[in-house]
Write a protein that holds these residues in place. Structure first.
Motif, mmCIF file in Angstrom:
data_model
loop_
_atom_site.group_PDB
_atom_site.id
_atom_site.type_symbol
_atom_site.label_atom_id
_atom_site.label_comp_id
_atom_site.label_asym_id
_atom_site.label_seq_id
_atom_site.Cartn_x
_atom_site.Cartn_y
_atom_site.Cartn_z
ATOM 1 N N ALA A 165 0.856 -1.187 0.000
ATOM 2 C CA ALA A 165 0.000 0.000 0.000
ATOM 3 C C ALA A 165 0.889 1.232 0.000
ATOM 4 O O ALA A 165 1.801 1.350 0.813
ATOM 5 C CB ALA A 165 -0.890 0.005 1.231
ATOM 6 N N VAL A 166 0.629 2.139 -0.940
ATOM 7 C CA VAL A 166 1.510 3.297 -1.090
ATOM 8 C C VAL A 166 0.789 4.627 -0.860
ATOM 9 O O VAL A 166 1.352 5.547 -0.300
ATOM 10 C CB VAL A 166 2.181 3.265 -2.486
ATOM 11 N N LYS A 167 -0.466 4.708 -1.285
ATOM 12 C CA LYS A 167 -1.199 5.968 -1.110
ATOM 13 C C LYS A 167 -2.670 5.679 -0.851
ATOM 14 O O LYS A 167 -3.155 4.605 -1.164
ATOM 15 C CB LYS A 167 -1.131 6.830 -2.381
ATOM 16 N N VAL A 168 -3.336 6.692 -0.340
ATOM 17 C CA VAL A 168 -4.763 6.578 -0.041
ATOM 18 C C VAL A 168 -5.494 7.775 -0.637
ATOM 19 O O VAL A 168 -4.980 8.894 -0.602
ATOM 20 C CB VAL A 168 -4.987 6.567 1.487
ATOM 21 N N GLU A 204 3.637 11.124 -1.177
ATOM 22 C CA GLU A 204 3.928 11.043 -2.607
ATOM 23 C C GLU A 204 5.423 11.147 -2.875
ATOM 24 O O GLU A 204 5.976 10.454 -3.709
ATOM 25 C CB GLU A 204 3.201 12.178 -3.342
ATOM 26 N N ASN A 205 6.083 12.061 -2.157
ATOM 27 C CA ASN A 205 7.466 12.387 -2.490
ATOM 28 C C ASN A 205 8.484 11.759 -1.555
ATOM 29 O O ASN A 205 9.658 12.120 -1.590
ATOM 30 C CB ASN A 205 7.627 13.909 -2.516
ATOM 31 N N LYS A 239 11.396 0.947 0.406
ATOM 32 C CA LYS A 239 12.759 1.468 0.371
ATOM 33 C C LYS A 239 12.747 2.727 1.222
ATOM 34 O O LYS A 239 11.973 3.635 0.944
ATOM 35 C CB LYS A 239 13.144 1.789 -1.069
ATOM 36 N N GLY A 240 13.535 2.735 2.248
ATOM 37 C CA GLY A 240 13.473 3.868 3.166
ATOM 38 C C GLY A 240 12.312 3.715 4.128
ATOM 39 O O GLY A 240 12.477 3.631 5.322
ATOM 40 N N THR A 241 11.102 3.642 3.557
ATOM 41 C CA THR A 241 9.913 3.354 4.364
ATOM 42 C C THR A 241 9.144 2.226 3.686
ATOM 43 O O THR A 241 9.317 2.005 2.484
ATOM 44 C CB THR A 241 8.968 4.573 4.434
ATOM 45 N N PRO A 242 8.293 1.531 4.423
ATOM 46 C CA PRO A 242 7.523 0.446 3.785
ATOM 47 C C PRO A 242 6.532 0.988 2.759
ATOM 48 O O PRO A 242 6.216 0.315 1.786
ATOM 49 C CB PRO A 242 6.767 -0.194 4.950
ATOM 50 N N TYR A 243 6.046 2.211 2.952
ATOM 51 C CA TYR A 243 5.011 2.761 2.071
ATOM 52 C C TYR A 243 5.622 3.684 1.020
ATOM 53 O O TYR A 243 4.966 4.556 0.471
ATOM 54 C CB TYR A 243 3.954 3.511 2.893
ATOM 55 N N TYR A 244 6.893 3.472 0.765
ATOM 56 C CA TYR A 244 7.641 4.321 -0.157
ATOM 57 C C TYR A 244 7.026 4.322 -1.562
ATOM 58 O O TYR A 244 6.534 3.313 -2.043
ATOM 59 C CB TYR A 244 9.094 3.829 -0.146
ATOM 60 N N ASN A 245 7.033 5.480 -2.206
ATOM 61 C CA ASN A 245 6.424 5.617 -3.523
ATOM 62 C C ASN A 245 7.495 5.593 -4.608
ATOM 63 O O ASN A 245 8.245 6.549 -4.761
ATOM 64 C CB ASN A 245 5.646 6.936 -3.582
ATOM 65 N N PRO A 246 7.575 4.504 -5.367
ATOM 66 C CA PRO A 246 8.651 4.387 -6.366
ATOM 67 C C PRO A 246 8.483 5.350 -7.530
ATOM 68 O O PRO A 246 9.438 5.617 -8.258
ATOM 69 C CB PRO A 246 8.543 2.936 -6.833
ATOM 70 N N GLU A 247 7.278 5.886 -7.711
ATOM 71 C CA GLU A 247 7.050 6.739 -8.884
ATOM 72 C C GLU A 247 7.820 8.055 -8.816
ATOM 73 O O GLU A 247 8.070 8.693 -9.830
ATOM 74 C CB GLU A 247 5.553 7.001 -9.041
ATOM 75 N N ARG A 248 8.183 8.455 -7.591
ATOM 76 C CA ARG A 248 8.923 9.704 -7.431
ATOM 77 C C ARG A 248 10.254 9.663 -8.176
ATOM 78 O O ARG A 248 10.785 10.666 -8.628
ATOM 79 C CB ARG A 248 9.138 9.938 -5.931
ATOM 80 N N ASN A 249 10.785 8.464 -8.280
ATOM 81 C CA ASN A 249 12.111 8.271 -8.859
ATOM 82 C C ASN A 249 12.226 8.716 -10.314
ATOM 83 O O ASN A 249 13.327 8.883 -10.827
ATOM 84 C CB ASN A 249 12.480 6.797 -8.743
ATOM 85 N N ALA A 250 11.104 8.924 -10.958
ATOM 86 C CA ALA A 250 11.136 9.233 -12.390
ATOM 87 C C ALA A 250 11.948 10.492 -12.694
ATOM 88 O O ALA A 250 12.645 10.555 -13.703
ATOM 89 C CB ALA A 250 9.704 9.390 -12.907
ATOM 90 N N LEU A 278 13.456 12.525 -9.910
ATOM 91 C CA LEU A 278 14.235 12.995 -8.763
ATOM 92 C C LEU A 278 14.544 11.761 -7.932
ATOM 93 O O LEU A 278 13.700 10.889 -7.817
ATOM 94 C CB LEU A 278 13.370 13.971 -7.949
ATOM 95 N N PRO A 279 15.752 11.667 -7.371
ATOM 96 C CA PRO A 279 16.023 10.488 -6.521
ATOM 97 C C PRO A 279 14.896 10.307 -5.513
ATOM 98 O O PRO A 279 14.471 11.278 -4.880
ATOM 99 C CB PRO A 279 17.329 10.858 -5.830
ATOM 100 N N ASP A 280 14.390 9.066 -5.416
ATOM 101 C CA ASP A 280 13.214 8.826 -4.581
ATOM 102 C C ASP A 280 13.411 9.296 -3.143
ATOM 103 O O ASP A 280 12.513 9.817 -2.527
ATOM 104 C CB ASP A 280 12.816 7.353 -4.617
ATOM 105 N N ILE A 281 14.633 9.084 -2.638
ATOM 106 C CA ILE A 281 14.943 9.616 -1.310
ATOM 107 C C ILE A 281 16.228 10.414 -1.456
ATOM 108 O O ILE A 281 17.240 9.904 -1.943
ATOM 109 C CB ILE A 281 15.106 8.469 -0.292
ATOM 110 N N ARG A 282 16.174 11.680 -1.082
ATOM 111 C CA ARG A 282 17.317 12.560 -1.292
ATOM 112 C C ARG A 282 18.394 12.281 -0.260
ATOM 113 O O ARG A 282 18.100 12.066 0.919
ATOM 114 C CB ARG A 282 16.892 14.032 -1.227
#
Lengths: 860, 368, 241
Positions: free
Chosen positions: A87-90, C26-27, C140-151, C153-157
């Motif tokens: 789960a990533v977003k809500v 998101e970010n 990655k970093g957190t369990p709920y990490y959003n991989p789409e940010r990586n497009a 900008l590095p997903d985690i700075r």
């Protein structure tokens, strides 16, 4: 170095800069915009595509799956973005007509709850036989098998000894699958003791509408058609249902309606209201009757609903009794009695002194409210009525809706729409003699005794009085509890005066807790079972109302289970039923097997199948086109499951006028319904209604017991020793007291007006603080006659002098690494419940949270 | 001999603490500094400014003989140029420990932004460093290069005034924002440069016990008088800065500077660093003594060091925009032990380089 | 190329902070860093008090002082008007933070999401550890990490560089609205193209008298505000002497 901290006063002014000067630069920017438009108008299609595609499937890495959020009781339908089972977003489910795709801040915290590192991975058992707050339970992991075997053995012991009534089931946050565990299992085992949390929630709030218009439930409000919205301790933009829907439309409500809010603290909703009426805590009833007085005296009541004087002259003149015969009532009952018995002397001047609200403001609000009739909403929240003498306030506040004809009307207060879910099969055939005998015992919460009538839906002893069970258990009154199961509850944190629960739970010889986190309740348990998270891992459904609709929204397992969790309301009772059957008692399992899959007719053969079949069973009429009754139509289970929510038909306005479920069928100012209930209760105990009033701390005698009226609040603590009245409130980030282990909770805590990030503050008016030499940032101890807590002082203008406001939610001493300062030992912040004495609005059984105790503050 | 090793030992302690700090910064993070999102520039950066402006000030002094043709200053040329190098190295140390990602400085080359004063500053310092090394080599081998000297002078002017530009363009922070600083920086730089030269020479004289020539004594008396005058000028400028920005300005953005008036660094800067040295150096009896010169130049350096901190904090202690949310009007600052170690590191590196030079490179020697 | 801008309707805004929390999400923004934030004020004295709230984010200025001052062009403008940052080029000098009048740029003082690196369990054997959870869930970093940010900008700075709001450029290029806009329950945020005369933002900018933050500084923000958070009425009066 100089570390002086000055209070920031002109933040916004400074930040906005000199707007006036900037007009020229803005025009300049617009000019360049125009030029750019001319050059590149062909490019705008990209943005149109942008607008069109949001909400639809994008080329993202994941998928939006339907879910349900129970972070608060709004019970919104949601969608969760799933990437690789994670789960990533809500976001809000756009298919719901109740929340209309809107979300809220607290919903996002569900992600941090789901992946809370402190969730229990597997069942665990206590190895320290001694129980108590100071005793480390020394939990060790055990298998599901071993855990369930132990529980089944304990239940069998009760059955073998013919003392099944000594079994108890405590319910916390539930879905409508609840009856599997809460009702059917308890009954078939043979106990009367299924104790819900409901009276910790808002039963007194249901008392008002029930004893006036015959609905024992929460209301929905047609805010978009209202011209006046008068909020009573309700904070719909933060804490009261339906947060997402009201957040979505409030910007329009502000345009169309005058909004007034009665609340001692400047709440989130007060920030967007036209009038703030910072009332003295507990005095809401006085204000409600004074407003009613003005409306009647000014002749502003809604005549097509209430009726009128036969000769057309308004005889409601302050101080004068009116002849009942002179008035011809239409859809209401007892308006003249109400005037004569209560309202005639309740002028704004009278109320001003009691409430601390200027008479002009009372008059202004009353007149505005009356002029807006019938599109005027008197919106009752928990604050005015979850008080020791709050029952009649609930009625007085709700009666305003009757006076202005807003009940069941456009721009008014509405009940729930019809929905078509079904009940589970009846348990009666599976209850053996032991069970039938066991169930006949008095309940452990002692409901229905003289001092706690608990008059739910007109029935004495009909309502739960959750918090009193602790005393029942402690005193073995009516008997001792030997085996207890609690699920998704945390009474030793969430109930007032929780120290009683700590002792009560320590006393129960065998206690099981089904929970996601090792909470303050689990601390006393012998077996703790890891629960699924309702939003991502559970099968279930809930119903909610708003926007003139009702939705039924599904909970589904939509993520990979990281550890070995099981569903509280279905899988665990099934597994227990199997264990009981192994021990020769198969009634429960046989009962559960009757919950057949409506599509295949197959009976369940495993916990997983049972969880799914029982849900399909309960919701069949919503998704099965052959059984269609109304609202959204689906072509089958799969379609329903993919959408995740069913919406009712729109609200039928004014259909209940003259057909309300009260004794008279009318909206009752003089409540024949309450009269019958009270008389029945009095009769049960062989006394008169006046004795009942006396036993329940009420001051009304005689006829006044049957009409809404003002009662002086019942507040514990001597004013000299305890100079402040405690004002408890809820956070817009609270997920029912379960978000305290989320970092986002603390990082965004200042979204609650007056609160601070990473701190737990008591908000004190600067005038009071000056008197007591307290400054912002001081560490303080707050004490009431029944307990104390430590927190930080915050000077704030948004709180009434003489009262101290503090948000509920922190003060956990277990639950997780962040929730507590030292897990099992030291609390982070302070929990309001440690201050609040275990007192009740006894007519509804509600725990009193507001205007119930005085407090004092010491610097530490 | 033993004294030298003892001195080197002391310096090594400073360097070791500096290396330890470097290790902490890159393992734990910049949280070892007095971090809040508000105090983005603190002691490491102010120490960098101190060193770099002192170096620029020394460059002005070293330009007297070559640019202005004042021959009698040639005797101090070698020490001055060498001291410039040592001080500049100290500034680099502080800067490196201020930067979050020092390896990325290569992008100053690959992704230049000539609109940024910071970019120019980096370029200028790089060129400055090369020129200094070359100039010193020339002097060490016995000659003064007029070209190099002139270039160094020009670069020193540009680097110290670019710092004024750098802060002058921060429209958001009025307390830093004044083209006035393009003048203020070179002048204060000159003051601290002269102070450094006087201090180091005098201490050297005291320790070496060598007889100084009358010529040299006269030179340093003249120098000290000049230092006193400059300190006095700075004090007057400083007073106007206080009055115009701190007292009479109605702009809310000056709140941070208003707060700094009356703070410890402010008072050190004004009284110890400017007023007292001015008075001391204007009294001929004190001026001619070696101890008088040492005390005055030392105080001036201390004052300038405090002044750079005061200046940086004037820009940051008052939170701006959304950073102000939930924060007090002024965010208090107290350097952490690691920030102090950064400063110590800068000084240790400078002193190490200088001491080695003093011992092995005959800094007393005058070029031909 | 479009020229992106945002209009924030303060009357619709209910001050709930969904924008800020969903932005975190998101970010993959670390605790303590607010790409989306607010300024609030409790004005007046009891009982004449109101709470005010203005949501804030990077203004994506047309005249961005942060971009002007950045020595390596790590902070730069995209053609679509978005002020973007490239952590690879960032030297961590924080000059942009000094230059930004709005305080919207944050420095990574330490590694992001460091609490998730812990190996401790509150009840050993029965509960997991944060590091376990991240591993087991597959984040990655957190369990709920959003991989789409990586497009984009590095997903985690990384530690040592700055970061800030990017108008969700990674979403915008895919034709999606910035996350704060999508997540706003009150529909108080309207995103669109200033160069399209019919865009929603231009409709609103034409209808209302918008304002921007600290306009006198001359940064020309692309975030506009309309209407008032506290749209309260009050009894008609001429005051008194």
């Amino acid at each position: 170095m100089d570390r002086e901290k000055k209070v920031r006063k002109s933040l916004m002014k400074d930040f906005l800069g000199n707007i006036n000067l900037s007009r020229r630069s803005f025009i300049k920017a617009s000019a360049t915009t125009g030029a750019a438009v001319a050059a590149g108008s062909g490019l705008s299609f990209e943005l149109k595509a942008l607008a069109a595609s949001t909400g639809a499937k994008g080329n993202g890495m994941g998928q939006w799956l339907p879910a349900t959020c129970q972070g608060c009781t709004s019970w919104c339908s949601k969608q969760v973005y799933i990437v690789d089972g994670r789960a990533v977003k809500v976001r809000g489910n756009p298919h719901s007509k109740v929340n209309m795709g809107a979300g809220c801040p607290r919903s996002h915290l569900a992600l941090q709850q789901l992946y809370d590192p402190d969730r229990i991975k597997s069942p665990m058992k206590r190895t320290n036989p001694k129980k108590g707050r100071e005793e480390d339970p020394k939990f060790v992991p055990v298998s599901w098998d071993e855990a369930l075997d132990t529980i089944a053995d304990k239940i069998m012991e009760l059955r073998n000894n013919n003392e099944t009534h000594k079994y108890m089931l405590m319910r916390g946050r539930y879905s409508y699958m609840r009856d599997v565990l809460y009702d059917r299992m308890t009954k078939i085992i043979g106990s009367p003791n299924n104790i819900s949390h409901s009276s910790l929630c808002a039963e007194a709030e249901k008392f008002g509408p029930f004893y006036t218009e015959g609905i024992w439930s929460y209301r929905q409000y047609d805010v978009l058609n209202a011209h006046y919205v008068l909020l009573w301790g309700a904070d719909p933009l933060a804490a009261n249902r339906q947060v997402s829907y009201y957040s979505k439309v409030w910007g329009d409500v502000v345009d169309k309606a005058t909004i007034a809010i009665v609340e001692p603290r400047l709440s989130a909703s007060a920030g967007k209201a036209d009038e703030w009426l910072p009332i003295k805590p507990g005095q809401d009833g006085a204000l409600a009757v004074a407003i009613s007085h003005v409306i009647l005296a000014e002749g502003l009541w809604y005549k097509p609903f209430v009726g009128d004087f036969k000769d057309g002259n308004n005889l409601f003149i302050a101080g004068q009794t009116v002849d009942e015969e002179a008035f011809e009532e239409l859809h209401t009952n007892g308006i003249v009695k109400y005037w004569n018995l209560e309202l005639k002397d309740k002028t704004p001047d009278w109320a001003s002194e009691i409430t601390g609200i200027p008479a002009e403001q009372i008059y202004r609000v009353a007149k505005g409210f009356g002029l807006a009739a019938p599109h005027a909403i008197s919106w009752l929240g928990g604050g005015p009525c979850m008080q020791v003498r709050g029952g009649y306030t609930a009625m007085a506040v709700h009666a305003l809706n009757g006076i202005v004809g807003a009940v069941d009307n456009v721009g008014g207060t509405l009940k729930a729409n019809k929905e078509y879910t079904s009940k589970f099969p009846k348990p009666d055939d599976f209850m053996d003699d032991i069970a039938k005998k066991g169930k006949k015992h008095e309940k452990i919460d002692q409901r229905g005794r003289l001092h706690i009538p608990c008059l739910k839906s007109g029935k004495p002893g009909g309502a739960v009085i959750t918090n009193n069970s602790a005393d029942g258990i402690l005193n073995d009154d009516p008997y001792e509890i030997k085996v207890a199961i609690g699920y998704m509850n945390n009474f030793s944190f969430s109930a007032p005066q929780p120290e009683r629960w700590e002792r009560a739970l320590s006393k129960i010889p065998f206690l099981v807790h089904i929970t996601t986190n090792a909470s303050e309740f689990s601390w006393f348990a012998d077996i703790v079972l890891p629960d699924t998270h309702h939003m991502f891992e559970k099968w279930g459904y809930v119903k909610a109302i708003g926007n003139g609709y009702r939705h039924v929204t599904l909970m589904q397992p939509i993520v990979k289970n990281v550890w070995d969790y099981k569903i509280d309301e279905t899988e665990i009772p099934w597994l227990l039923a199997e264990k009981l059957a192994e021990r020769g008692f198969d009634n429960l399992l046989r009962h559960y097997k009757t919950y057949k899959d409506p599509e295949t007719g197959k009976e369940p053969s495993s916990d997983k199948e049972f969880a799914l079949y029982s849900l399909k069973y309960a919701t069949q009429q919503l998704w099965d086109p052959a059984k269609y009754k109304g609202g959204d139509k689906f072509d089958g289970w799969e379609a329903f499951r993919k959408t995740g929510v069913w919406n009712s038909d729109p609200y039928p306005f004014r259909k209940r006028w003259g057909k309300m479920k009260t004794k008279t069928g009318k909206f009752e100012f003089y409540s024949e319904t309450l009269k019958a209930a009270l008389e029945k209760h009095a009769e049960n105990h062989g006394v008169g209604v006046d004795e009942v009033m006396k036993a329940t701390h009420y001051l009304a005698r005689g006829e006044r017991a049957f009409i809404p009226h003002y009662e002086e609040p019942y507040i514990l603590g001597d004013e000299k020793e305890y100079p402040f009245i405690h004002v408890d409130h809820k956070s817009r980030l609270n997920r029912e007291g379960r978000s305290a282990n989320c970092t986002w909770y603390y990082d965004f805590k200042d979204l609650d007006p007056g609160d601070e990030t990473w701190d737990d503050v008591a908000k004190i008016n600067p005038l009071d603080a000056k008197k007591f030499g307290i400054q912002s940032g001081d560490r303080i101890k707050i004490s009431s006659p029944t307990g104390s807590l430590f927190c930080t002082a915050k000077l704030w203008e948004g709180v009434r002098p003489g009262s101290v406001a503090k948000c509920y939610g922190q003060g956990h001493w277990a639950y997780g690494r962040l929730a507590s300062k030292k897990f099992g030992k030291e609390a982070r912040g302070g929990s309001s419940n440690d201050l609040i004495p275990a007192q009740y609005e006894a007519l509804s059984g509600s725990s009193a949270y507001y205007a119930v105790t005085r407090i004092k503050i010491e610097k530490v | 001999m033993n004294k030298f090793y003892l001195w080197m030992g002391l310096i090594s302690i400073g360097i070791l603490l500096g290396l330890w700090t470097t290790f902490k910064v890159y393992t734990v993070g910049f949280t070892v500094y007095a971090k809040t999102d508000v105090l983005v520039w603190t002691l490491p950066l102010s120490a960098y400014i101190f060193f770099s402006l002192t170096s620029a000030g020394l460059a002005f002094v070293s330009s007297f003989p070559v640019v202005f043709g004042i021959q009698r200053y040639e005797v101090i040329e070698k020490r001055t140029v060498y001291l410039e190098i040592a001080v500049l190295m100290g500034s680099f140390v502080c800067l490196l420990l201020h930067l979050g990602a020092p390896l990325s400085v290569v992008y100053i080359l690959f992704s230049p932004n000539p609109a940024s004063p910071l970019w120019w500053l980096a370029v200028l310092y790089f060129v400055y460093f090369i020129l200094l090394i070359s100039a010193f080599w020339r002097i060490h081998t016995g000659k003064i290069s007029k070209t190099l000297g002139t270039l160094i002078f020009i670069i020193a002017i540009f680097s110290s005034t670019t710092l004024g530009w750098l802060l002058g363009m921060t429209d958001a922070r009025a307390a830093l924002n004044a083209s006035f600083f393009s003048f203020y920086f070179p002048l204060t730089g000159l003051a601290s440069g002269m102070a450094a030269l006087i201090l180091f020479t005098m201490v050297y004289n005291k320790l070496s016990g060598q007889e100084t020539t009358t010529e040299k004594r006269a030179l340093f008396n003249e120098f000290s008088r000049l230092m006193g005058i400059i300190a006095g000028m700075v004090a007057v400028l400083f007073l106007w800065r206080t009055i115009s920005g701190g007292i009479s300005s109605t702009a809310v953005e000056y709140g941070a500077f208003k707060h700094m008036i009356g703070s410890i660094p402010y008072n050190i800067e004004f009284w110890l660093g400017l007023v007292i040295p001015t008075i001391l150096m204007l009294l001929p009896k004190i001026r001619v003594t070696t101890s008088g010169k040492i005390v005055a130049s030392f105080l001036l350096l201390v004052g300038m060091f405090a002044g750079r901190l005061e200046f940086v904090l004037s820009g940051v202690v008052r939170p701006l925009g959304q950073m102000a949310e939930g924060r007090p009007e002024i965010v208090g600052y107290m350097p952490t032990i690691y920030e102090l170690f950064v400063v110590l590191f800068g000084f240790a590196v400078m002193l190490l380089i200088y001491s080695l030079g003093e011992r092995f490179l005959k800094l007393e020697a005058a070029p031909e | 190329m479009p020229r992106y801008a945002m209009v924030i309707d303060l009357q619709r805004c209910v001050g709930c902070g969904s924008c800020s929390i969903s932005c975190r999400n998101e970010n993959n923004v670390s605790e303590g860093i607010y790409w989306s934030h607010k300024i609030t004020e409790t004005s007046g004295t009891f009982p004449n008090v109101r709470f005010h709230y203005i949501p804030t984010l990077c203004n994506h200025c047309t005249n961005p002082p942060c971009v002007r001052g950045c020595p390596t062009r790590a902070m730069h403008k995209l053609d679509n008007g978005i002020t973007m940052h490239d952590p690879k080029k960032c030297i961590g000098c924080r000059y942009c933070m000094i230059n930004c009048p709005y305080g919207v740029i944050y420095f990574n003082w330490k590694d992001g999401h460091s609490t998730w690196k812990s190996d401790n369990a509150v009840i050993p054997g029965v509960t997991g550890s944060p590091a376990d959870e991240v591993r087991k869930v597959g984040g990655k970093g957190t369990p709920y990490y959003n991989p789409e940010r990586n497009a984009t900008l590095p997903d985690i700075r990384p530690k040592g560089v700055v970061e800030k709001c990017t108008f969700c450029d990674h979403r915008v290029i895919r034709g999606k609205l910035p996350r704060c806009v999508e997540a706003c329950p009150a529909d108080a945020r309207v995103f669109g193209d200033l160069d399209d005369p019919n865009s929603h933002v231009n409709q609103l900018l034409g209808k209302f008298r918008p304002f921007r933050l600290k306009e006198a500084v001359g940064t020309e923000p692309a975030v506009y505000y309309i209407r008032d958070f506290s749209a309260a009425g009050y009894p008609r009066t001429k005051g008194g002497v």
